[in-house]
Design a protein around this motif. Sequence first.
Motif, PDB file in Angstrom:
ATOM      1  N   MET A 160       0.567  83.242  77.037  1.00 22.24           N
ATOM      2  CA  MET A 160       0.935  81.722  78.295  1.00 22.24           C
ATOM      3  C   MET A 160       1.303  80.897  77.974  1.00 22.24           C
ATOM      4  O   MET A 160       0.449  79.639  77.145  1.00 22.24           O
ATOM      5  N   ARG A 161       2.003  80.264  78.507  1.00 23.55           N
ATOM      6  CA  ARG A 161       2.379  79.049  78.482  1.00 23.55           C
ATOM      7  C   ARG A 161       1.630  78.099  79.989  1.00 23.55           C
ATOM      8  O   ARG A 161       2.076  78.705  80.964  1.00 23.55           O
ATOM      9  N   THR A 162       1.346  77.156  79.612  1.00 27.38           N
ATOM     10  CA  THR A 162       1.069  76.048  80.777  1.00 27.38           C
ATOM     11  C   THR A 162       1.322  74.909  80.367  1.00 27.38           C
ATOM     12  O   THR A 162       1.213  74.212  79.807  1.00 27.38           O
ATOM     13  N   ILE A 163       2.480  74.928  81.870  1.00 31.83           N
ATOM     14  CA  ILE A 163       3.525  73.554  81.616  1.00 31.83           C
ATOM     15  C   ILE A 163       2.811  73.081  83.392  1.00 31.83           C
ATOM     16  O   ILE A 163       2.890  73.037  83.957  1.00 31.83           O
ATOM     17  N   SER A 164       2.927  71.907  83.529  1.00 33.16           N
ATOM     18  CA  SER A 164       2.615  71.146  84.058  1.00 33.16           C
ATOM     19  C   SER A 164       3.602  69.821  84.189  1.00 33.16           C
ATOM     20  O   SER A 164       4.462  69.421  83.114  1.00 33.16           O
ATOM     21  N   LEU A 165       3.657  70.089  85.771  1.00 35.09           N
ATOM     22  CA  LEU A 165       5.357  69.215  85.865  1.00 35.09           C
ATOM     23  C   LEU A 165       5.230  67.674  86.521  1.00 35.09           C
ATOM     24  O   LEU A 165       4.114  67.996  87.685  1.00 35.09           O
ATOM     25  N   VAL A 166       5.301  66.111  85.543  1.00 39.94           N
ATOM     26  CA  VAL A 166       4.756  65.391  85.903  1.00 39.94           C
ATOM     27  C   VAL A 166       5.957  64.812  86.287  1.00 39.94           C
ATOM     28  O   VAL A 166       7.113  64.213  85.671  1.00 39.94           O
ATOM     29  N   ASN A 167       5.610  62.859  87.041  1.00 40.67           N
ATOM     30  CA  ASN A 167       6.478  62.031  86.485  1.00 40.67           C
ATOM     31  C   ASN A 167       5.747  61.115  88.336  1.00 40.67           C
ATOM     32  O   ASN A 167       5.455  61.481  89.178  1.00 40.67           O
ATOM     33  N   GLN A 168       5.342  59.996  87.566  1.00 41.00           N
ATOM     34  CA  GLN A 168       4.192  59.390  89.320  1.00 41.00           C
ATOM     35  C   GLN A 168       5.413  58.962  90.097  1.00 41.00           C
ATOM     36  O   GLN A 168       4.319  58.330  91.181  1.00 41.00           O
ATOM     37  N   LYS A 169       6.528  59.003  89.796  1.00 39.82           N
ATOM     38  CA  LYS A 169       7.645  58.426  90.924  1.00 39.82           C
ATOM     39  C   LYS A 169       7.504  59.554  92.040  1.00 39.82           C
ATOM     40  O   LYS A 169       8.076  60.027  91.281  1.00 39.82           O
ATOM     41  N   GLY A 170       7.581  58.992  92.931  1.00 40.41           N
ATOM     42  CA  GLY A 170       7.769  60.372  94.160  1.00 40.41           C
ATOM     43  C   GLY A 170       9.124  60.651  94.128  1.00 40.41           C
ATOM     44  O   GLY A 170      10.453  59.800  94.180  1.00 40.41           O
ATOM     45  N   GLY A 171       9.523  62.143  94.992  1.00 35.30           N
ATOM     46  CA  GLY A 171      10.904  62.026  95.066  1.00 35.30           C
ATOM     47  C   GLY A 171      11.942  62.637  94.068  1.00 35.30           C
ATOM     48  O   GLY A 171      12.579  62.996  94.624  1.00 35.30           O
ATOM     49  N   VAL A 172      10.997  63.053  92.756  1.00 37.97           N
ATOM     50  CA  VAL A 172      12.119  63.095  91.769  1.00 37.97           C
ATOM     51  C   VAL A 172      12.530  64.649  91.565  1.00 37.97           C
ATOM     52  O   VAL A 172      13.191  64.690  91.285  1.00 37.97           O
ATOM     53  N   GLY A 173      11.709  65.629  92.560  1.00 33.04           N
ATOM     54  CA  GLY A 173      12.027  66.536  92.506  1.00 33.04           C
ATOM     55  C   GLY A 173      11.147  67.768  91.771  1.00 33.04           C
ATOM     56  O   GLY A 173      11.355  69.024  91.428  1.00 33.04           O
ATOM     57  N   LYS A 174      10.241  67.564  91.553  1.00 37.36           N
ATOM     58  CA  LYS A 174       8.654  67.885  90.471  1.00 37.36           C
ATOM     59  C   LYS A 174       8.691  69.147  91.531  1.00 37.36           C
ATOM     60  O   LYS A 174       8.454  70.659  91.044  1.00 37.36           O
ATOM     61  N   THR A 175       8.701  69.076  92.718  1.00 38.41           N
ATOM     62  CA  THR A 175       8.014  70.726  93.847  1.00 38.41           C
ATOM     63  C   THR A 175       9.035  71.685  93.624  1.00 38.41           C
ATOM     64  O   THR A 175       9.001  73.032  93.203  1.00 38.41           O
ATOM     65  N   THR A 176      10.470  71.094  93.636  1.00 42.24           N
ATOM     66  CA  THR A 176      11.769  71.574  94.231  1.00 42.24           C
ATOM     67  C   THR A 176      11.496  72.760  92.405  1.00 42.24           C
ATOM     68  O   THR A 176      12.495  73.999  92.285  1.00 42.24           O
ATOM     69  N   ASN A 200      -6.064  85.668 102.647  1.00 43.22           N
ATOM     70  CA  ASN A 200      -4.712  86.065 103.712  1.00 43.22           C
ATOM     71  C   ASN A 200      -4.237  87.843 103.514  1.00 43.22           C
ATOM     72  O   ASN A 200      -2.726  87.708 103.172  1.00 43.22           O
ATOM     73  N   GLY A 201      -4.725  88.068 102.946  1.00 40.08           N
ATOM     74  CA  GLY A 201      -4.121  89.462 103.167  1.00 40.08           C
ATOM     75  C   GLY A 201      -3.457  89.928 102.019  1.00 40.08           C
ATOM     76  O   GLY A 201      -2.537  91.132 101.584  1.00 40.08           O
ATOM     77  N   SER A 202      -3.475  89.308 100.816  1.00 35.51           N
ATOM     78  CA  SER A 202      -2.144  89.660  99.755  1.00 35.51           C
ATOM     79  C   SER A 202      -2.651  90.949  99.390  1.00 35.51           C
ATOM     80  O   SER A 202      -3.667  90.981  99.094  1.00 35.51           O
ATOM     81  N   THR A 203      -1.958  91.473  98.859  1.00 36.69           N
ATOM     82  CA  THR A 203      -1.990  93.063  97.362  1.00 36.69           C
ATOM     83  C   THR A 203      -2.786  91.975  96.728  1.00 36.69           C
ATOM     84  O   THR A 203      -2.441  91.428  96.160  1.00 36.69           O
ATOM     85  N   PRO A 204      -4.257  92.734  95.643  1.00 35.29           N
ATOM     86  CA  PRO A 204      -4.675  93.138  95.247  1.00 35.29           C
ATOM     87  C   PRO A 204      -3.893  92.845  93.606  1.00 35.29           C
ATOM     88  O   PRO A 204      -2.800  93.451  93.464  1.00 35.29           O
ATOM     89  N   LYS A 205      -3.983  92.100  92.693  1.00 36.87           N
ATOM     90  CA  LYS A 205      -3.677  91.620  92.161  1.00 36.87           C
ATOM     91  C   LYS A 205      -4.483  92.250  90.843  1.00 36.87           C
ATOM     92  O   LYS A 205      -5.566  91.650  90.145  1.00 36.87           O
ATOM     93  N   THR A 206      -4.263  93.009  89.636  1.00 40.99           N
ATOM     94  CA  THR A 206      -5.072  93.262  88.535  1.00 40.99           C
ATOM     95  C   THR A 206      -4.903  92.817  87.458  1.00 40.99           C
ATOM     96  O   THR A 206      -5.697  92.604  86.560  1.00 40.99           O
ATOM     97  N   ASP A 207      -3.605  92.753  86.776  1.00 40.23           N
ATOM     98  CA  ASP A 207      -3.519  92.532  85.717  1.00 40.23           C
ATOM     99  C   ASP A 207      -3.225  90.655  85.755  1.00 40.23           C
ATOM    100  O   ASP A 207      -2.768  89.696  86.630  1.00 40.23           O
ATOM    101  N   SER A 208      -4.840  90.436  85.311  1.00 41.28           N
ATOM    102  CA  SER A 208      -4.314  89.034  84.836  1.00 41.28           C
ATOM    103  C   SER A 208      -3.629  88.266  83.807  1.00 41.28           C
ATOM    104  O   SER A 208      -3.881  86.729  84.404  1.00 41.28           O
ATOM    105  N   SER A 209      -3.331  88.534  83.336  1.00 42.63           N
ATOM    106  CA  SER A 209      -2.497  87.872  81.939  1.00 42.63           C
ATOM    107  C   SER A 209      -0.944  86.912  82.943  1.00 42.63           C
ATOM    108  O   SER A 209      -0.053  88.104  83.332  1.00 42.63           O
TER     109      SER A 209
END
Length: 264
Positions: free
Chosen positions: A1-17, A120-129
């Motif tokens: 598993m790779r855990t990746i944070s998308l960062v930049n303290q500058k706003g509006g640069v495209g992190k969320t997109t 929220n009624g989402s479907t159960p997800k049993t495979d946790s990896s």
Amino acid sequence: MRTISLVNQKGGVGKTTCTINIGSALARMGKRVLLIDLDPQSSMTIALGAKGASPTVYDVLRGNCSVSDALLVHGKYVLLPSSIDLSAAEQELAPVAGRECVLREALEADLGPISCDNVNGSTPKTDSSYDFLLIDCPPSLSLLTLNALVAADEVFIALQTEYLALEGMTQLLATIDLVKKRLNANLSVSGIIATQYDARKGLHNEVVSTITEAFPDKLFKTFIRSNIALAEATSYGLDIFEYRPKCNGAIDFAALAKEIEGQG
Ligand SMILES: Nc1ncnc2c1ncn2[C@@H]1O[C@H](COP(=O)(O)OP(=O)(O)OP(=O)(O)O)[C@@H](O)[C@H]1O
Ligand SMILES: [Mg+2]
């Protein structure tokens, strides 16, 4: 598993997109993806049509519920949503010992079997990896961003190919270095994503040259071009592959996801 944070303290640069569409592209490649919204603005949660979800990552950080209690299944990927409450978390966590490690501990404690038959009624997800955890950070070097850096092994920095793109990079890299020294020896910057790029603009090419010079091995070869469909998709609560699968934005994010997968 790779855990990746998308960062930049500058706003509006495209992190969320980037978080939404990299996540979606990876999910379409068959990867199991968990998206974590760690921004009180909740842009990713809103963009994925999950505004008002409860519980959220705020409840997780406060110890009121587990990660799996708050997960929502969204298409091919899973979302840990945010809410405006998260803006209070900074102050509420301030007196807590080990406050920078709360998210990591919650994730570690709870990426066991997940069944999210939740409100929220989402479907159960049993495979946790999961193959990828992508954390969308707020535009600040706050305690929330520190939590994201402690929880991650990798950082992607989103940089808009605009005037002052590198402004604040020294401070950002110093923060990442400090987290690496004190809290998370595994952390490294594994990529810089050029966003909102327009090849016709001389300035954009100058900025790309400057980034390449400053960080020769870090800049992803795929640039995310400026593409209005990316902004439109967000307003419809869709990722770019659902909204306009053939547009430049979809082409760029598919290519970037391949590059990211190739790093692993
Ligand atoms: N490649 C692109 N082409 C066109 N518009 C884009 C592109 N990337 C992002 N945008 C638009 O730019 C704005 C800012 O993008 P986004 O919200 O992803 O940035 P952010 O870094 O997450 O912002 P914040 O710092 O506020 O969290 C949004 O309106 C988004 O739709
Ligand atoms: Mg954002």
